[in-house]
Scaffold this active site. Structure first.
Site, short mmCIF file in Angstrom:
data_model
loop_
_atom_site.label_atom_id
_atom_site.label_comp_id
_atom_site.label_asym_id
_atom_site.label_seq_id
_atom_site.Cartn_x
_atom_site.Cartn_y
_atom_site.Cartn_z
N THR A 1 69.79 33.78 17.12
CA THR A 1 70.54 32.59 16.72
C THR A 1 69.65 31.60 15.97
OG1 THR A 1 71.56 30.58 17.64
CG2 THR A 1 70.06 31.75 19.08
N ASP A 2 70.28 30.77 15.15
CA ASP A 2 69.52 29.73 14.44
C ASP A 2 68.97 28.68 15.41
OD1 ASP A 2 71.89 28.43 15.08
OD2 ASP A 2 72.32 27.75 13.04
N GLU A 3 69.50 28.67 16.65
CA GLU A 3 69.05 27.65 17.61
C GLU A 3 67.59 27.83 18.01
OE1 GLU A 3 71.56 26.39 20.76
OE2 GLU A 3 73.39 26.68 19.61
N TYR B 1 69.16 27.77 26.91
CA TYR B 1 69.75 28.88 26.14
C TYR B 1 68.85 29.26 24.97
CZ TYR B 1 72.49 31.03 22.42
OH TYR B 1 72.90 31.84 21.39
N LYS C 1 66.66 32.72 24.13
CA LYS C 1 66.85 33.56 22.93
C LYS C 1 65.53 33.68 22.15
CE LYS C 1 70.27 35.06 21.54
NZ LYS C 1 70.92 36.38 21.82
N ILE D 1 81.65 37.73 19.31
CA ILE D 1 81.15 38.36 18.07
C ILE D 1 81.05 39.88 18.25
CG2 ILE D 1 79.41 38.28 16.23
CD1 ILE D 1 78.52 35.58 17.32
P1 NAD Z 1 80.08 35.59 24.24
O1 NAD Z 1 79.62 34.71 25.35
O2 NAD Z 1 81.43 35.40 23.66
O3 NAD Z 1 79.98 37.13 24.70
C1 NAD Z 1 78.90 37.62 25.43
C2 NAD Z 1 79.30 38.99 25.96
O4 NAD Z 1 78.15 39.53 26.65
C3 NAD Z 1 80.43 38.96 26.98
O5 NAD Z 1 81.35 40.00 26.72
C4 NAD Z 1 79.73 39.18 28.31
O6 NAD Z 1 80.55 39.84 29.28
C5 NAD Z 1 78.56 40.06 27.89
N1 NAD Z 1 77.44 39.96 28.81
C6 NAD Z 1 76.84 38.82 29.28
N2 NAD Z 1 75.84 39.13 30.12
C7 NAD Z 1 75.79 40.48 30.16
C8 NAD Z 1 74.95 41.40 30.84
N3 NAD Z 1 73.97 40.98 31.65
N4 NAD Z 1 75.17 42.72 30.67
C9 NAD Z 1 76.17 43.18 29.86
N5 NAD Z 1 77.00 42.35 29.20
C10 NAD Z 1 76.79 41.02 29.34
O7 NAD Z 1 78.94 35.46 23.14
P2 NAD Z 1 79.07 35.44 21.53
O8 NAD Z 1 79.38 34.08 21.09
O9 NAD Z 1 79.91 36.58 21.11
O10 NAD Z 1 77.54 35.73 21.14
C11 NAD Z 1 77.07 37.08 21.03
C12 NAD Z 1 75.61 37.03 20.64
O11 NAD Z 1 75.46 36.37 19.40
C13 NAD Z 1 74.72 36.29 21.62
O12 NAD Z 1 73.51 37.00 21.75
C14 NAD Z 1 74.49 34.94 20.96
O13 NAD Z 1 73.24 34.42 21.34
C15 NAD Z 1 74.52 35.32 19.51
N6 NAD Z 1 74.98 34.28 18.57
C16 NAD Z 1 76.16 33.63 18.76
C17 NAD Z 1 76.61 32.72 17.80
C18 NAD Z 1 77.93 32.00 17.97
O14 NAD Z 1 78.22 31.10 17.17
N7 NAD Z 1 78.76 32.34 18.94
C19 NAD Z 1 75.83 32.46 16.67
C20 NAD Z 1 74.62 33.14 16.52
C21 NAD Z 1 74.21 34.05 17.46
O1 DAU Z 2 74.14 27.99 16.18
C1 DAU Z 2 74.46 29.17 16.84
C2 DAU Z 2 74.93 28.84 18.24
O2 DAU Z 2 76.21 28.24 18.11
C3 DAU Z 2 74.98 30.05 19.14
O3 DAU Z 2 73.68 30.53 19.34
C4 DAU Z 2 75.61 29.70 20.50
O4 DAU Z 2 75.75 30.87 21.29
C5 DAU Z 2 76.97 29.09 20.24
O5 DAU Z 2 77.55 28.69 21.47
C6 DAU Z 2 76.86 27.89 19.32
O6 DAU Z 2 76.15 26.81 19.95
P1 DAU Z 2 76.60 25.28 19.78
O7 DAU Z 2 76.06 24.51 20.90
O8 DAU Z 2 76.34 24.80 18.41
O9 DAU Z 2 78.22 25.49 19.91
P2 DAU Z 2 79.34 24.70 20.73
O10 DAU Z 2 80.64 25.25 20.28
O11 DAU Z 2 79.06 24.68 22.20
O12 DAU Z 2 79.19 23.23 20.18
C7 DAU Z 2 79.27 22.94 18.80
C8 DAU Z 2 79.05 21.46 18.61
O13 DAU Z 2 80.17 20.76 19.16
C9 DAU Z 2 77.83 20.93 19.34
O14 DAU Z 2 77.23 19.90 18.56
C10 DAU Z 2 78.39 20.33 20.62
C11 DAU Z 2 79.76 19.84 20.20
N1 DAU Z 2 80.83 19.89 21.25
C12 DAU Z 2 81.02 21.05 21.91
C13 DAU Z 2 82.01 21.14 22.89
C14 DAU Z 2 82.22 22.43 23.65
C15 DAU Z 2 81.61 18.78 21.49
O15 DAU Z 2 81.44 17.72 20.85
N2 DAU Z 2 82.58 18.86 22.45
C16 DAU Z 2 82.80 20.00 23.17
O16 DAU Z 2 83.69 19.99 24.06
#
Ligand code: NAD
Ligand code: DAU
Length: 339
Positions: free
Chosen positions: A125-127, A153, A157, A12
């Site tokens: 995050t919504d989690e 996790y 958060k 993101i």
């Molecule tokens: P990601 O894992 O793809 O990226 C995380 C980035 O942070 C990476 O580039 C990593 O190198 C960097 N990083 C990790 N530890 C670090 C540290 N100690 N110092 C500096 N850099 C560091 O994560 P994402 O999916 O892009 O999520 C970004 C943020 O959004 C997170 O805070 C996550 O909790 C939040 N978020 C994610 C989702 C989702 O669906 N992916 C949804 C809601 C919120």
């Molecule tokens: O809701 C926001 C969150 O969404 C963020 O805060 C997290 O950083 C992000 O990783 C994501 O968390 P989830 O656990 O929801 O995402 P994930 O893609 O890991 O899994 C989505 C759903 O799919 C979950 O119910 C688990 C399931 N899953 C996931 C994987 C990787 C499977 O069934 N098989 C899989 O191999």
């Protein structure tokens, strides 16, 4: 304006950097990222060519390193994406989640206090709200829903969110927090559901669905999330939390089936595997506040966003093939080998 984005080499954060460079070319954008397994400098290739962008390979837990950047660059706004973000990894190794997600947040806010900023924004995050039951489709997470976490996790958060609130009340730090639902789109690391299923399907590998696949997630195209954060940092009210989500709930199994169909792959690739420990059943965001106060609405419908995403993975095979042929091989074997 100088905007410092942490975690900008991840999913993101990188999309947010490209959003800023496109929508606000007058701003300077700095990225601080220590490039964990989830960070990828090649993702920022085009940004690195821009004169108003700079990258710092620094860990947000490294107080001295972070202070040096603040001293030299004097950011106006800090947006903290840097985090350990994968629930499954947090179940295996919680400690790094506490370090980065909680202590790293503290270092960043201390730097903001020391050097002064206009806004510190925490990407949450919504989690943090836990989960909702499948049989109560009338329930949604609002900003007033109590924090109630399930995984290391989400606990890390939520802890960070509490610390951000404390820095606001105690020190008057000008903070905002956003809590978004599941994002999808370009540069999504292939350990997460959607990119993992796309990559496996393209390689004719089994598609590992946890449990029965009934779990529901509320999917939002990443650019819509970026636009929400951009609005919050410029127009949001200090000390406030904003939920972000697009009312797009889908069962995991339906997503995986859709990916099979879109790629012309047989649904027989779907394999049900042992469930995630503590697996949250349903997430669903009520985005009324951000809509009413900031006029935000999602612009990308899931049907379009998922097609764009699949096309991106087809067009950018070298990006994810490099990832899944590296350290990821061991990760995959450990997580899915005997599942
Ligand atoms: P990601 O894992 O793809 O990226 C995380 C980035 O942070 C990476 O580039 C990593 O190198 C960097 N990083 C990790 N530890 C670090 C540290 N100690 N110092 C500096 N850099 C560091 O994560 P994402 O999916 O892009 O999520 C970004 C943020 O959004 C997170 O805070 C996550 O909790 C939040 N978020 C994610 C989702 C989702 O669906 N992916 C949804 C809601 C919120
Ligand atoms: O809701 C926001 C969150 O969404 C963020 O805060 C997290 O950083 C992000 O990783 C994501 O968390 P989830 O656990 O929801 O995402 P994930 O893609 O890991 O899994 C989505 C759903 O799919 C979950 O119910 C688990 C399931 N899953 C996931 C994987 C990787 C499977 O069934 N098989 C899989 O191999």
């Amino acid at each position: 304006m100088t905007i410092l984005v942490t975690g900008g080499a991840g999913f993101i954060g990188s999309n947010f950097i490209y959003y800023l460079l496109k929508e606000h070319p007058e701003d300077r954008v700095l990225c601080v990222d220590c490039l964990t397994y989830a960070g990828n400098l090649s993702t920022l290739k085009e940004a690195l060519e821009k004169p108003n962008f700079r990258f710092f390979k620094t860990n947000i837990c490294d107080r001295e390193g972070v202070y040096e950047i603040f001293e030299a660059e004097k950011p106006d706004i800090v947006v903290n994406f840097a985090a350990e973000s994968h629930v499954d990894r947090s179940i295996e190794t919680p400690e790094i989640f506490l370090q980065t997600n909680i202590l790293g947040t503290q270092v960043l806010m201390d730097a903001c206090r020391k050097y002064g900023i206009q806004r510190y924004h925490q990407v949450s995050t919504d989690e943090v709200y836990g989960d909702l039951p499948l049989d109560r489709p009338d329930l949604f997470f609002t900003e007033k829903t109590p924090l109630h976490t399930s995984s290391p996790y989400s606990a890390s958060k939520a802890s960070a969110d509490l610390l951000v609130g404390a820095y606001h009340r105690t020190y008057g730090l000008p903070v905002t927090i956003s809590r978004c639902s599941n994002n999808y789109g370009p540069y999504h690391f292939p350990e997460k559901l959607i990119p993992l299923m796309i990559a496996n399907a393209l390689n004719d590998k089994p598609l590992p669905v946890y449990g029965t696949g009934e779990n529901v997630r509320d999917w939002l195209y990443v650019e819509d999330h970026c636009r929400a954060i951009d609005l919050i940092i410029r127009k949001g009210t200090e000390g406030e939390v904003y939920n972000v989500g697009g009312h797009n709930e889908m069962k995991n199994l339906d997503i995986v089936k859709l990916i099979c169909d879109a790629l012309g792959k047989p649904q027989s690739l779907i394999t049900f595997v042992t469930d995630r420990k503590g697996h949250d059943m349903r997430y669903a965001i009520d985005p009324t506040k951000i809509h009413n106060e900031l006029g935000w609405l999602p612009e990308t419908k899931f049907a379009d966003g998922i097609q764009k995403t699949i096309k991106w993975y087809l067009d950018n095979k070298p990006w994810w093939e490099t990832i899944i042929s590296g350290e990821y091989v061991h990760y995959y074997e450990k997580m899915y080998g005997n599942r």
